[in-house]
Design a protein around this motif. Structure first.
Motif, PDB file in Angstrom:
ATOM      1  N   PRO A  25       2.612  -4.835  -7.398  1.00 56.72           N
ATOM      2  CA  PRO A  25       2.471  -4.191  -8.721  1.00 56.72           C
ATOM      3  C   PRO A  25       1.166  -4.572  -9.410  1.00 56.72           C
ATOM      4  CG  PRO A  25       4.651  -5.182  -8.446  1.00 56.72           C
ATOM      5  CD  PRO A  25       3.810  -5.677  -7.299  1.00 56.72           C
ATOM      6  N   MET A  26       0.369  -3.571  -9.745  1.00 51.78           N
ATOM      7  CA  MET A  26      -0.904  -3.779 -10.446  1.00 51.78           C
ATOM      8  C   MET A  26      -1.050  -2.685 -11.491  1.00 51.78           C
ATOM      9  SD  MET A  26      -3.426  -4.632  -7.207  1.00 51.78           S
ATOM     10  CE  MET A  26      -4.858  -4.781  -8.286  1.00 51.78           C
TER      11      MET A  26
ATOM     12  N   PRO B  47       5.287   2.715  -5.679  1.00 49.42           N
ATOM     13  CA  PRO B  47       5.815   1.436  -5.192  1.00 49.42           C
ATOM     14  C   PRO B  47       6.703   1.559  -3.953  1.00 49.42           C
ATOM     15  CG  PRO B  47       7.109   2.169  -7.057  1.00 49.42           C
ATOM     16  CD  PRO B  47       6.004   3.180  -6.890  1.00 49.42           C
ATOM     17  N   VAL B  48       6.699   2.715  -3.303  1.00 47.59           N
ATOM     18  CA  VAL B  48       7.578   2.953  -2.153  1.00 47.59           C
ATOM     19  C   VAL B  48       6.740   3.142  -0.899  1.00 47.59           C
ATOM     20  CG1 VAL B  48       9.383   4.425  -1.188  1.00 47.59           C
ATOM     21  CG2 VAL B  48       9.274   4.032  -3.657  1.00 47.59           C
TER      22      VAL B  48
END
Length: 268
Positions: free
Chosen positions: A45-46, A7-8
């Motif tokens: 987000p998944m 996520p970054v």
């Protein structure tokens, strides 16, 4: 294969070839780097799907009681004169011969790698029909597939490509349900395939009930009648619709960029 990115933003990964080729072949380190993967943009987000969520997309397992025919194929490189020949069942590719199968059959295949130039692995690949592997035995006859932790039963897996290591034996089942015609099986190493490690496979419509064939007894036969290509209708670069039926009334045309105007005039 599904991969979840971190996520970054700004993270970078190197996609690297980690294989260890045999026969003394050495891959320089700089040739192992295939791509750089860069993570960028706002997070999205998944979560990865659960096993239950994708279960309905999996093909049902093939019951061994449904098997109606058996096949065997040996991939190998064999010396000949001052060189080598790339073969399936000791024969290089032949445009006029095909392994014969019948639409509706459920087959059990055994495929191996057997070479006379030292140990060589060949990635087996077959077109059109996937196969369910139910056994992979190494050179010590030890099963390599995972087992159910509760029952101990071997867990079969669906594939369209599988590595054949020297001395190993791969067994799978496959079913011909939809398409008759001709396609190929081959080694998925490009130069092995191009040198002849490929074979035509012909699926014919059933004409009469036939007894089950024993493994290794299926000899290649001459190809049957040619199979017509399916009809199609597609736009060309100008947006004009082109139909396959229209091509049947035109003379064949082979052109380079230099000969394109004359070719276009002929096609009209």
């Amino acid at each position: 294969m599904l991969i979840q990115a971190p996520p970054v933003a700004g993270v970078q990964y190197v996609l690297r070839d980690g294989r260890v080729p045999g026969g003394g072949v050495v891959i320089p380190e700089e040739r192992r780097y295939l791509a750089v993967v860069i993570v960028e943009g706002p997070p999205n987000p998944m979560p990865l799907p659960t096993d239950d969520a994708v279960k309905r997309f999996r093909l049902p397992s093939i019951d061994p009681k449904r098997v109606t025919a058996r096949q065997a194929a040996a991939y190998g490189i064999i010396p000949k004169g001052d060189g080598v020949v790339f073969t399936i069942d000791r024969q290089p590719f032949d445009f006029d011969e095909a392994r014969q199968n019948t639409l509706g059959e459920v087959q059990e295949w055994t495929v191996i790698s057997r070479n006379n130039v030292g140990p060589v692995s060949h990635p087996f690949h077959i077109h059109v029909n996937p196969f369910e592997i139910f056994s992979i035995l190494d050179d010590q006859s030890v099963e390599q597939l995972d087992r159910d932790p509760k029952t101990g039963a071997v867990l079969p897996v669906w594939r369209d490509t599988i590595i054949l290591n020297e001395g190993w034996k791969v067994s799978f089942r496959t079913e011909y349900t939809d398409f008759d015609g001709v396609f190929v099986q081959h080694c998925h190493i490009l130069d092995h395939e191009d040198e002849g490690m490929m074979e035509l496979v012909e699926i014919s419509k059933p004409s009469a009930a036939e007894p089950m064939a024993d493994a290794g007894a299926m000899e290649p036969k001459r190809l049957g009648a040619p199979y017509p290509a399916p009809a199609w209708s597609l736009p060309d670069t100008s947006g004009k619709m082109q139909k396959s039926a229209d091509l049947l009334t035109r003379p064949p045309c082979f052109s380079s960029m230099r000969a394109l105007p004359a070719c276009a005039a002929t096609s009209r």
